[in-house]
Design an enzyme around this catalytic site. Structure first.
Site, PDB file in Angstrom:
ATOM      1  N   ASP A 204       0.855  -1.193   0.000  1.00  0.00           N
ATOM      2  CA  ASP A 204       0.000   0.000   0.000  1.00  0.00           C
ATOM      3  C   ASP A 204       0.888   1.237   0.000  1.00  0.00           C
ATOM      4  O   ASP A 204       1.388   1.659   1.048  1.00  0.00           O
ATOM      5  CB  ASP A 204      -0.916  -0.008   1.223  1.00  0.00           C
ATOM      6  N   SER A 205       1.067   1.827  -1.178  1.00  0.00           N
ATOM      7  CA  SER A 205       1.894   3.038  -1.274  1.00  0.00           C
ATOM      8  C   SER A 205       1.192   4.250  -0.689  1.00  0.00           C
ATOM      9  O   SER A 205       1.810   5.308  -0.546  1.00  0.00           O
ATOM     10  CB  SER A 205       2.266   3.299  -2.741  1.00  0.00           C
TER      11      SER A 205
END
EC number: 3.4.23.-
Length: 402
Positions: A204-205
């Site tokens: 999850d950037s």
């Protein structure tokens, strides 16, 4: 002998015109009159069924001084006059698995009743009555607004109707030209090991830090390293309790052993979430073309949908639904369309103020396909819209309209 000649023989015996005859063989409708009996597999001694379609007579026109029928009743009579016979539709659904599957996706109630002729007819007519009633209510509302168009409140309602029509048209165009945008997107997971414990990490950037659940920290035997001085409350869409931080632990990604810090937080249904701190620290690249997370020129493939454990997707299985246009149900978090009561190619009731009639449209699809759909009782415009939505597939277009 051709099917057309067979219908002529039936007409001579029963006085039923060929246009009202539906020849059925093995629960399949024989729609091509030019084919011979041998071509459709009919042999000597085989039994055929002839279903006669009868159109409802038009209601007599009332005199100018007499009372008029309610709008809903008029709409229902128009639909009964132009819509196909329920038994013809039922036989077509039973005779073609592709149409049956399309109807099951778009109209489950109608598909479940296909095995019972009387129940199918009742469900079909009830749906027609509901649509006629909704159309009558829309027409009555438009007539009321047009009676006093300079009223400011009416102007606002007309503006809202136009806006809703634009939204519906935008939805139909998107479903026709970009149907893939309504599918559920698989989240990005990779297999990792933390302190020798194997698990699946969510990439999850959009997360600022790397997060681990307390249960996962206990399983990885690093709960004893949690620094509680870094505890607190995380606030966002909701609130979550931060137990503390593990400053450094070893994580294995692919064949690489990398140092990583973890924020231990309650309230997450994901065991491990790789956040931006971890990704930037090791200069990771989310390569969607290759379907992999690339770190130090080593590509770690993302897990396929079938490889992701079901408990990691439970949060999306029970997501709340938002009602969309024409009965569509859209996932509030994923945006996936989970149910479409009426296909994008089906007839829709317009709620915009009346305008000048549009000229007749030309279609890029074969006239034979349009003719087969219109033989079932649908209009030419409905047939063209359905073929456009089904990309020219005849069975798919019929499934949209049913």
């Amino acid at each position: 002998m051709t099917v057309e000649l067979l219908k002529a023989i039936v007409e001579s015996e029963t006085s039923v015109p060929p246009s009202a005859q539906r020849i059925v063989y093995n629960n399949q409708l024989l729609g091509d009159d030019a084919r011979t009996l041998e071509q459709v597999g009919i042999g000597e001694g085989d039994m055929l069924g002839v279903h006669v379609t009868l159109r409802s007579p038009q209601a007599p026109t009332r005199t100018a001084g007499g009372p008029s029928a309610p709008a809903a009743q008029q709409n229902l009579q128009r639909r009964q006059a132009m819509n196909p016979d329920p038994e013809t539709i039922r036989l077509h659904i039973l005779g073609d698995p592709r149409v049956r599957e399309a109807v099951r996706r778009q109209n489950p109630e109608l598909a479940d009743a296909a095995s019972d002729a009387q129940r199918f007819r009742d469900v079909f007519l009830n749906q027609q009555r509901r649509e006629a009633q909704l159309e009558a209510e829309k027409e009555a509302r438009i007539a009321m607004l047009n009676a006093d168009p300079f009223n400011p409140e009416n102007q606002r309602q007309i503006e809202e109707i136009i806006r809703q029509n634009a939204v519906t048209e935008n939805l139909h165009n998107a479903m026709e030209h970009h149907p893939e945008s309504f599918g559920r997107v698989t989240m990005l997971y990779i297999p990792v090991e933390v302190n020798g414990h194997k698990l699946n990490a969510f990439v999850d950037s959009g997360a600022q830090v790397t997060i681990m659940s307390p249960e996962c920290a206990t399983a990885c035997n690093i709960m004893r390293l949690v620094d509680q001085r870094y505890g607190g409350i995380a606030k966002g869409v909701g609130t979550a309790n931060i137990l503390g931080r593990v400053h450094s632990a070893q994580i294995k990604i692919g064949s690489m052993f990398l140092p990583c810090s973890f924020t231990v937080m309650e309230g997450k249904h994901i065991d491990l979430l790789l956040g931006l701190d971890m990704l930037r620290r090791h200069q990771a690249c989310i390569d969607l073309r290759r379907g992999a997370l690339v770190i130090q020129d080593q590509a770690v493939p993302f897990l396929g949908e079938a490889d992701i454990p079901k408990h990691l997707q439970d949060g999306f299985e029970d997501e709340p639904l938002v009602k969309g246009a024409d009965g569509a149900e859209v996932g509030a978090r994923t945006g996936a369309v989970t149910h479409q009561a009426q296909g994008p190619g089906g007839a829709s009731s317009s709620t915009a103020p009346p305008s000048r009639p549009a000229p007749a449209q030309s279609s890029r699809w074969p006239q034979d396909s349009i003719a087969k759909i219109t033989e079932l009782g649908f209009t030419r415009e409905e047939a063209m819209r359905a073929l456009d939505a089904a990309n020219g597939d005849l069975d798919g277009a019929i499934g949209f309209l049913i």
